[in-house]
Design a protein around this motif. Structure first.
Motif, PDB file in Angstrom:
ATOM      1  N   GLY A  95       8.350  13.161  -4.924  1.00 45.43           N
ATOM      2  CA  GLY A  95       7.212  13.151  -4.019  1.00 45.43           C
ATOM      3  C   GLY A  95       6.334  14.383  -4.026  1.00 45.43           C
ATOM      4  N   ARG A  96       6.665  15.397  -4.833  1.00 40.78           N
ATOM      5  CA  ARG A  96       5.903  16.643  -4.774  1.00 40.78           C
ATOM      6  C   ARG A  96       4.431  16.448  -5.154  1.00 40.78           C
ATOM      7  N   ALA A  97       4.169  15.624  -6.155  1.00 42.50           N
ATOM      8  CA  ALA A  97       2.792  15.440  -6.615  1.00 42.50           C
ATOM      9  C   ALA A  97       1.934  14.828  -5.517  1.00 42.50           C
ATOM     10  N   SER A  98       2.458  13.823  -4.814  1.00 43.43           N
ATOM     11  CA  SER A  98       1.681  13.195  -3.753  1.00 43.43           C
ATOM     12  C   SER A  98       1.509  14.152  -2.573  1.00 43.43           C
ATOM     13  N   TYR A  99       2.522  14.946  -2.283  1.00 46.37           N
ATOM     14  CA  TYR A  99       2.417  15.953  -1.224  1.00 46.37           C
ATOM     15  C   TYR A  99       1.301  16.944  -1.560  1.00 46.37           C
ATOM     16  N   ASP A 100       1.291  17.438  -2.796  1.00 47.92           N
ATOM     17  CA  ASP A 100       0.266  18.402  -3.196  1.00 47.92           C
ATOM     18  C   ASP A 100      -1.122  17.772  -3.137  1.00 47.92           C
ATOM     19  N   GLU A 101      -1.230  16.501  -3.529  1.00 52.07           N
ATOM     20  CA  GLU A 101      -2.530  15.829  -3.469  1.00 52.07           C
ATOM     21  C   GLU A 101      -2.985  15.690  -2.022  1.00 52.07           C
ATOM     22  N   ALA A 102      -2.054  15.361  -1.121  1.00 53.38           N
ATOM     23  CA  ALA A 102      -2.409  15.234   0.294  1.00 53.38           C
ATOM     24  C   ALA A 102      -2.909  16.562   0.846  1.00 53.38           C
ATOM     25  N   VAL A 103      -2.239  17.661   0.512  1.00 47.96           N
ATOM     26  CA  VAL A 103      -2.671  18.983   0.979  1.00 47.96           C
ATOM     27  C   VAL A 103      -4.070  19.304   0.447  1.00 47.96           C
ATOM     28  N   GLU A 104      -4.311  18.969  -0.816  1.00 49.76           N
ATOM     29  CA  GLU A 104      -5.627  19.206  -1.411  1.00 49.76           C
ATOM     30  C   GLU A 104      -6.705  18.399  -0.685  1.00 49.76           C
ATOM     31  N   ARG A 105      -6.387  17.137  -0.365  1.00 51.42           N
ATOM     32  CA  ARG A 105      -7.345  16.290   0.350  1.00 51.42           C
ATOM     33  C   ARG A 105      -7.630  16.868   1.742  1.00 51.42           C
ATOM     34  N   LEU A 106      -6.581  17.331   2.422  1.00 52.52           N
ATOM     35  CA  LEU A 106      -6.759  17.905   3.759  1.00 52.52           C
ATOM     36  C   LEU A 106      -7.639  19.145   3.704  1.00 52.52           C
ATOM     37  N   ARG A 107      -7.412  19.986   2.724  1.00 52.86           N
ATOM     38  CA  ARG A 107      -8.231  21.196   2.584  1.00 52.86           C
ATOM     39  C   ARG A 107      -9.681  20.861   2.273  1.00 52.86           C
ATOM     40  N   ALA A 108      -9.895  19.698   1.650  1.00 52.06           N
ATOM     41  CA  ALA A 108     -11.254  19.250   1.337  1.00 52.06           C
ATOM     42  C   ALA A 108     -11.921  18.572   2.529  1.00 52.06           C
ATOM     43  N   GLY A 109     -11.214  18.496   3.666  1.00 50.66           N
ATOM     44  CA  GLY A 109     -11.824  17.958   4.872  1.00 50.66           C
ATOM     45  C   GLY A 109     -11.563  16.494   5.129  1.00 50.66           C
ATOM     46  N   GLN A 110     -10.601  15.888   4.410  1.00 50.38           N
ATOM     47  CA  GLN A 110     -10.304  14.485   4.622  1.00 50.38           C
ATOM     48  C   GLN A 110      -9.224  14.301   5.695  1.00 50.38           C
ATOM     49  N   VAL A 111      -9.137  13.077   6.203  1.00 52.15           N
ATOM     50  CA  VAL A 111      -8.091  12.696   7.146  1.00 52.15           C
ATOM     51  C   VAL A 111      -7.027  11.926   6.368  1.00 52.15           C
ATOM     52  N   VAL A 112      -5.799  12.381   6.458  1.00 54.77           N
ATOM     53  CA  VAL A 112      -4.681  11.752   5.739  1.00 54.77           C
ATOM     54  C   VAL A 112      -3.767  11.076   6.755  1.00 54.77           C
ATOM     55  N   GLY A 113      -3.459   9.806   6.518  1.00 54.45           N
ATOM     56  CA  GLY A 113      -2.585   9.048   7.402  1.00 54.45           C
ATOM     57  C   GLY A 113      -1.165   8.999   6.872  1.00 54.45           C
ATOM     58  N   VAL A 114      -0.208   9.244   7.750  1.00 53.51           N
ATOM     59  CA  VAL A 114       1.206   9.300   7.373  1.00 53.51           C
ATOM     60  C   VAL A 114       2.021   8.486   8.375  1.00 53.51           C
ATOM     61  N   PHE A 115       2.993   7.753   7.873  1.00 56.09           N
ATOM     62  CA  PHE A 115       3.990   7.099   8.717  1.00 56.09           C
ATOM     63  C   PHE A 115       5.287   7.880   8.537  1.00 56.09           C
ATOM     64  N   PRO A 116       5.524   8.901   9.381  1.00 50.70           N
ATOM     65  CA  PRO A 116       6.629   9.829   9.119  1.00 50.70           C
ATOM     66  C   PRO A 116       8.016   9.237   9.302  1.00 50.70           C
ATOM     67  N   GLU A 117       8.109   8.017   9.862  1.00 48.75           N
ATOM     68  CA  GLU A 117       9.415   7.351   9.903  1.00 48.75           C
ATOM     69  C   GLU A 117       9.811   6.830   8.517  1.00 48.75           C
ATOM     70  N   ALA A 118       8.830   6.750   7.606  1.00 53.78           N
ATOM     71  CA  ALA A 118       8.999   6.331   6.207  1.00 53.78           C
ATOM     72  C   ALA A 118       9.130   4.821   6.052  1.00 53.78           C
ATOM     73  N   THR A 119       9.847   4.152   6.942  1.00 58.06           N
ATOM     74  CA  THR A 119       9.994   2.705   6.860  1.00 58.06           C
ATOM     75  C   THR A 119       9.746   2.091   8.240  1.00 58.06           C
ATOM     76  N   ILE A 120       9.550   0.781   8.249  1.00 57.21           N
ATOM     77  CA  ILE A 120       9.313   0.068   9.501  1.00 57.21           C
ATOM     78  C   ILE A 120      10.529   0.182  10.406  1.00 57.21           C
ATOM     79  N   SER A 121      10.271   0.413  11.683  1.00 55.34           N
ATOM     80  CA  SER A 121      11.345   0.501  12.673  1.00 55.34           C
ATOM     81  C   SER A 121      11.696  -0.905  13.170  1.00 55.34           C
ATOM     82  N   ARG A 122      12.885  -1.352  12.853  1.00 54.66           N
ATOM     83  CA  ARG A 122      13.332  -2.673  13.317  1.00 54.66           C
ATOM     84  C   ARG A 122      13.585  -2.688  14.824  1.00 54.66           C
ATOM     85  N   SER A 123      13.861  -1.532  15.393  1.00 55.24           N
ATOM     86  CA  SER A 123      14.169  -1.456  16.824  1.00 55.24           C
ATOM     87  C   SER A 123      12.912  -1.359  17.680  1.00 55.24           C
TER      88      SER A 123
END
Length: 241
Positions: A95-123
């Motif tokens: 995942g390092r490449a996507s992480y670095d791309e996200a940081v680059e996008r954020l520094r460029a002024g974009q909004v990055v959406g993340v689902f930090p649970e990683a998967t759908i919560s069944r509960s």
């Protein structure tokens, strides 16, 4: 970057919501920065959450670039749309490449959406979350905006049939107050704080939701602690293991 795909997709989604009379309510959009980079960290109860989370940023006139597993980008239909909307593919084994791309996008002024649970919560509660969202925000020097969705699980969630044409389903979206991270802050501690913020937003939406299950069989979309038949967090963790 040219936006040839995203605006028509947003228009199509809004049209679909009107046709199906999805009672979409969006609150807290004053917390989404009108300019500059930001991470939106959202709970995850449905396969459709990226659509509704993105809609939550529309009143602020922001387009959200979501981090999504790379398999979606390989899909014959979804792939061209994901690439056209400039979302960020994630290889979960490296995942390092996507992480670095996200940081680059954020520094460029974009909004990055993340689902930090990683998967759908069944509960239908907020699962323990990963620290990537807060770490990338800290590295890019941008705020984190917690967000919660409720009602989307009634349309399409894990272990249930799709009901994409179900009419009159209320969907609630709320953005919370943004927070910034200091250079000396512990990412793991802040991830726990983010989870608490997301949980508080979700619990508020659940309390405000305008409908209740119409029958005993319909209680599947409520979490166990609210009298529903969804798995408890412990049962859900066993199902996901």
């Amino acid at each position: 970057m040219a936006e040839l795909v995203y605006p028509p997709v947003v228009l199509a989604a809004k049209t679909m919501f009107r046709v199906l009379d999805n009672r979409l309510r969006i609150d807290g959009t004053e917390h989404i920065p009108r300019t500059g980079g930001a991470v939106i960290a959202c709970n995850h109860v449905s396969y459709l959450d990226f659509i509704f989370c993105g809609m939550g940023a529309q009143p602020a006139k922001r387009l959200v670039r979501f981090m999504a597993k790379r398999e979606i980008f390989a899909d014959r239909i979804a792939g061209p749309l994901m690439r056209g909307m400039h979302h960020i593919p994630v290889d979960r084994t490296a995942g390092r490449a996507s992480y670095d791309e996200a940081v680059e996008r954020l520094r460029a002024g974009q909004v990055v959406g993340v689902f930090p649970e990683a998967t759908i919560s069944r509960s239908f509660t907020v699962k323990p979350i990963k620290s990537g969202a807060v770490r990338m925000a800290a590295e890019a020097g941008v705020p984190v905006v917690p967000m919660a969705l409720w009602g989307t699980q009634r349309l399409w969630t894990k272990g249930r049939p799709r009901t994409l044409t179900k009419r009159h389903v209320p969907v609630l979206i709320r953005a919370g107050e943004p927070f910034r991270l200091g250079a000396d802050d512990d990412p793991e501690v802040l991830a726990k704080d983010l989870r608490q913020r997301m949980s508080a937003l979700l619990e508020r939406l659940q309390a405000e939701y305008p409908e209740q299950p119409s029958s005993a069989e319909d209680r599947w979309w409520l979490p166990a602690h609210l009298g529903g038949t969804a798995p408890t967090p412990e049962e859900a963790a066993d199902l996901d293991s």
